[in-house]
Design a protein around this motif. Structure first.
Motif, PDB file in Angstrom:
ATOM      1  N   TYR A 184     -16.406  37.052 -48.188  1.00 12.78           N
ATOM      2  CA  TYR A 184     -15.737  36.664 -49.440  1.00 12.78           C
ATOM      3  C   TYR A 184     -14.568  37.587 -49.728  1.00 12.78           C
ATOM      4  N   ASP A 185     -13.425  36.990 -50.045  1.00 17.90           N
ATOM      5  CA  ASP A 185     -12.211  37.706 -50.431  1.00 17.90           C
ATOM      6  C   ASP A 185     -11.993  37.466 -51.921  1.00 17.90           C
ATOM      7  N   GLU A 186     -12.214  38.511 -52.712  1.00 16.19           N
ATOM      8  CA  GLU A 186     -12.165  38.341 -54.167  1.00 16.19           C
ATOM      9  C   GLU A 186     -10.772  37.970 -54.664  1.00 16.19           C
ATOM     10  N   GLU A 187      -9.727  38.534 -54.049  1.00 12.82           N
ATOM     11  CA  GLU A 187      -8.368  38.234 -54.510  1.00 12.82           C
ATOM     12  C   GLU A 187      -8.011  36.770 -54.268  1.00 12.82           C
ATOM     13  N   GLU A 188      -8.384  36.251 -53.117  1.00 11.80           N
ATOM     14  CA  GLU A 188      -8.090  34.857 -52.796  1.00 11.80           C
ATOM     15  C   GLU A 188      -9.147  33.911 -53.355  1.00 11.80           C
ATOM     16  N   ASN A 189     -10.302  34.459 -53.719  1.00 14.07           N
ATOM     17  CA  ASN A 189     -11.426  33.674 -54.237  1.00 14.07           C
ATOM     18  C   ASN A 189     -11.859  32.598 -53.243  1.00 14.07           C
ATOM     19  N   THR A 190     -11.932  33.002 -51.986  1.00 15.28           N
ATOM     20  CA  THR A 190     -12.384  32.109 -50.915  1.00 15.28           C
ATOM     21  C   THR A 190     -13.148  32.932 -49.878  1.00 15.28           C
ATOM     22  N   TYR A 191     -13.854  32.228 -49.011  1.00 18.07           N
ATOM     23  CA  TYR A 191     -14.502  32.879 -47.873  1.00 18.07           C
ATOM     24  C   TYR A 191     -13.553  32.856 -46.688  1.00 18.07           C
ATOM     25  N   GLU A 192     -13.254  34.046 -46.159  1.00 17.19           N
ATOM     26  CA  GLU A 192     -12.324  34.181 -45.042  1.00 17.19           C
ATOM     27  C   GLU A 192     -13.094  34.313 -43.724  1.00 17.19           C
ATOM     28  N   LEU A 193     -12.520  33.755 -42.671  1.00 18.38           N
ATOM     29  CA  LEU A 193     -13.135  33.775 -41.353  1.00 18.38           C
ATOM     30  C   LEU A 193     -13.154  35.189 -40.774  1.00 18.38           C
ATOM     31  N   LEU A 194     -14.315  35.589 -40.222  1.00 15.41           N
ATOM     32  CA  LEU A 194     -14.408  36.819 -39.440  1.00 15.41           C
ATOM     33  C   LEU A 194     -14.422  36.501 -37.946  1.00 15.41           C
ATOM     34  N   GLY A 195     -15.233  35.528 -37.544  1.00 17.61           N
ATOM     35  CA  GLY A 195     -15.279  35.170 -36.136  1.00 17.61           C
ATOM     36  C   GLY A 195     -16.468  34.296 -35.815  1.00 17.61           C
ATOM     37  N   SER A 196     -16.462  33.720 -34.622  1.00 20.67           N
ATOM     38  CA  SER A 196     -17.529  32.832 -34.166  1.00 20.67           C
ATOM     39  C   SER A 196     -18.074  33.313 -32.836  1.00 20.67           C
ATOM     40  N   VAL A 197     -19.345  32.959 -32.578  1.00 22.87           N
ATOM     41  CA  VAL A 197     -19.981  33.284 -31.305  1.00 22.87           C
ATOM     42  C   VAL A 197     -20.737  32.050 -30.811  1.00 22.87           C
TER      43      VAL A 197
END
Length: 254
Positions: A184-197
């Motif tokens: 979660y990115d509080e400034e953007e108020n969205t969930y940001e991608l970290l990565g996939s496996v």
């Protein structure tokens, strides 16, 4: 602080992903931590959803303004009666009982506001989703924080693990569940991608695609454990009370 933490997490995960395996200098505590993440690596995690009650919905709604409750109720009404979603999102409907879908009102991202969470599963595999909406008072409208994979596990450090709509048995001899991590990115108020496996053909080989990477890279289980330990570590798993999507339960938001 969340924005700073996000930047650090994105940067360090790239470095962590480049390290191959454990070395002789790895301390006992780190080895124990890797063992603790073994279940997360090899098996599908349990989602954060627990069976809730109307009291849970009422408690979550009690912190909302009248406008916020009305907005959330409108979203649920549109889904229940018309199979319509906010912001023009198009998801199909397979004709099954709509009460199989779930919703909750809970501060899942830790920003002090209770979000509307919806597990929409009465659809084809590609259209099943977990949806998160936040009511923005200044705009008098709901804001979309996340739409994505339906099997979502939330942690109290802002990280979310979302398992893919994918049968792990397609890789013979493996019970690994492909997944994506978000934060979660509080400034953007969205969930940001970290990565996939995910895996492709071999049960002991993993492929990782971090945010910002054009292509996936091959990693081993030690690297995967290190990445999970850094991103999730000892963060607690949230338990989010969810109820059936029914007329009676939607009316609690009044």
């Amino acid at each position: 602080m969340r924005k700073y933490w996000l930047a650090v997490l994105l940067g360090v995960t790239v470095l962590a992903a480049g390290c191959k395996g454990s070395t002789d200098t790895t301390n006992t505590a780190k080895e124990a931590s890797a063992e603790d993440t073994e279940t997360t690596v090899n098996q599908e995690t349990e989602t954060s959803e627990i069976k809730g009650t109307t009291d849970d919905i009422a408690a979550g709604a009690s912190t909302l303004s009248d406008a916020g409750k009305s907005a959330y109720r409108s979203v649920l009404d549109d889904i229940y009666y018309n199979q319509q979603f906010p912001n023009g999102l198009e998801l199909d409907y397979d004709g099954s009982d709509l009460s199989e879908n779930k919703f909750g009102v809970y501060d899942v991202d830790g920003d002090g506001r209770n979000e509307l969470l919806i597990a929409y599963t009465t659809a084809s595999a590609d259209s099943q989703m977990f949806l998160i909406y936040d009511f923005v008072e200044a705009l008098e409208a709901v804001h979309e924080e996340f739409t994505g994979f339906p099997a979502a596990t939330f942690y109290d450090n802002g990280v979310m693990r979302a398992d893919w709509n994918h049968d792990p048995s397609t890789v013979e001899g493996s019970d690994f569940q492909p997944f994506t991590l978000f934060v979660y990115d509080e400034e953007e108020n969205t969930y940001e991608l970290l990565g996939s496996v995910f895996q492709q053909d071999e049960p002991d080989v993993y492929y990782q695609n971090l945010a910002g990477d054009e292509d996936e890279k091959e990693i081993d289980e030690a690297v995967l454990k290190d990445w999970l330990d850094f991103c999730i570590g000892d963060a607690g798993q949230l338990e989010i009370p969810m109820v059936d999507l029914t007329e009676e339960n939607i009316k609690v938001l009044k």
